[in-house]
Design an enzyme around this catalytic site. Sequence first.
Site, PDB file in Angstrom:
ATOM      1  N   HIS A 110       0.832  -1.213   0.000  1.00 47.19           N
ATOM      2  CA  HIS A 110       0.000   0.000   0.000  1.00 47.19           C
ATOM      3  C   HIS A 110       0.857   1.250   0.000  1.00 47.19           C
ATOM      4  O   HIS A 110       2.045   1.219   0.323  1.00 47.19           O
ATOM      5  CB  HIS A 110      -0.924   0.021   1.218  1.00 47.19           C
ATOM      6  CG  HIS A 110      -0.204   0.113   2.535  1.00 47.19           C
ATOM      7  ND1 HIS A 110       0.504  -0.929   3.059  1.00 47.19           N
ATOM      8  CD2 HIS A 110      -0.073   1.138   3.407  1.00 47.19           C
ATOM      9  CE1 HIS A 110       1.036  -0.567   4.219  1.00 47.19           C
ATOM     10  NE2 HIS A 110       0.718   0.698   4.445  1.00 47.19           N
ATOM     11  N   ASP A 112       0.324   4.752   2.093  1.00 47.08           N
ATOM     12  CA  ASP A 112      -0.486   5.024   3.277  1.00 47.08           C
ATOM     13  C   ASP A 112      -1.759   5.814   2.953  1.00 47.08           C
ATOM     14  O   ASP A 112      -1.694   6.859   2.299  1.00 47.08           O
ATOM     15  CB  ASP A 112       0.337   5.791   4.322  1.00 47.08           C
ATOM     16  CG  ASP A 112       1.316   4.868   5.035  1.00 47.08           C
ATOM     17  OD1 ASP A 112       0.989   3.691   5.244  1.00 47.08           O
ATOM     18  OD2 ASP A 112       2.422   5.327   5.368  1.00 47.08           O
ATOM     19  N   HIS A 260       4.787   0.308   0.325  1.00 44.25           N
ATOM     20  CA  HIS A 260       5.501  -0.522   1.295  1.00 44.25           C
ATOM     21  C   HIS A 260       4.600  -1.643   1.805  1.00 44.25           C
ATOM     22  O   HIS A 260       3.376  -1.608   1.627  1.00 44.25           O
ATOM     23  CB  HIS A 260       6.052   0.316   2.456  1.00 44.25           C
ATOM     24  CG  HIS A 260       4.999   1.054   3.213  1.00 44.25           C
ATOM     25  ND1 HIS A 260       4.384   2.184   2.737  1.00 44.25           N
ATOM     26  CD2 HIS A 260       4.433   0.803   4.427  1.00 44.25           C
ATOM     27  CE1 HIS A 260       3.503   2.617   3.608  1.00 44.25           C
ATOM     28  NE2 HIS A 260       3.496   1.794   4.636  1.00 44.25           N
ATOM     29  N   ARG A 275       4.629   6.260  14.852  1.00 47.02           N
ATOM     30  CA  ARG A 275       4.618   6.778  13.485  1.00 47.02           C
ATOM     31  C   ARG A 275       3.900   8.117  13.462  1.00 47.02           C
ATOM     32  O   ARG A 275       2.867   8.268  14.103  1.00 47.02           O
ATOM     33  CB  ARG A 275       3.942   5.705  12.627  1.00 47.02           C
ATOM     34  CG  ARG A 275       3.287   6.169  11.382  1.00 47.02           C
ATOM     35  CD  ARG A 275       2.617   5.018  10.654  1.00 47.02           C
ATOM     36  NE  ARG A 275       1.556   5.633   9.862  1.00 47.02           N
ATOM     37  CZ  ARG A 275       0.814   5.046   8.957  1.00 47.02           C
ATOM     38  NH1 ARG A 275       0.986   3.765   8.713  1.00 47.02           N
ATOM     39  NH2 ARG A 275      -0.104   5.692   8.293  1.00 47.02           N
TER      40      ARG A 275
END
Length: 284
Positions: A110, A112, A260, A275
């Site tokens: 995907h 993000d 990623h 994150r």
Amino acid sequence: MPRILKQADAPAPLDVRPYSPVLGAEVRGIDLASGLDKAAYEQVRAALLSHQVLFFKEQREIPPQTQIEFGRMFGELHMHPAAPQMDGYPEIFEIHVDRDSKIANGEFWHSDVSCDEVPPLGTILQLHTLPEVGGDTLFANMYAAYDALSEPMKRMLAGLTARHESEHVYRERYSDRGVDDTGKQYPQASHPVIRTHPETGAKALYVNRTFTTRINELEQAESEAVLGYLFDHCESIDFQIRYRWERNDVAFWDNRCAMHRAIWDYWPAERKGRRVTIKGDRPA
Ligand code: SIN
């Protein structure tokens, strides 16, 4: 007249070394836990545009507020539509998997939150707890995936848009971490299949197996066939790296030109970090 920098004033150059010929670079000579000055920020930004994903090595644990401020240097922060927030720091998404987890974040390829109307520019992840072995993250270069297409295929895709949805991804996804999403509506958006990076001007493929569900202008069967081909193409090992983390490494990736996938091969071990995600532009 421009001010002449004395040797002592000149910013120390970052140590940036390519991780592979395909994408990625390791960065040394900067302590992110101490925060960034303007000169370091400029160098990080330039390195990100050149390499698409940066791995900051030899780091200490970054305090949450410092990680938030680091992210804010690149733009307003993005709030995740589904994931639980860290107590006291709503901008932080805690990545945490242990023996009781039902899912791990990012297990399929995907970019993000590509389901947002204005999807994220980039993501900054620091991992503090790692399994003894495993828990690598794969990254793939979507400029390279675009460049490798034939000219007729590029021409066909040039005018197309695709639907990115998230109901099927996020509904009850974080229930094991206390999120009750009853009544919540998850985002969906249409974006060009080929997007032009707003800063580098280069073209990148912008579809992914997690969120992209339909090419709007094609018949259902055509859309399935073309998307199936494109997913396989952009997940080709030719465009990928596999990153093996060390404790406190920080990865900063550009969602506009890289995808990623996080590998959950370490159950029942624990993997944990924080994150922050930076808002981007509407894909064009
Ligand atoms: C993600 O943010 O998609 C997860 C990446 C990772 O845990 O390596």
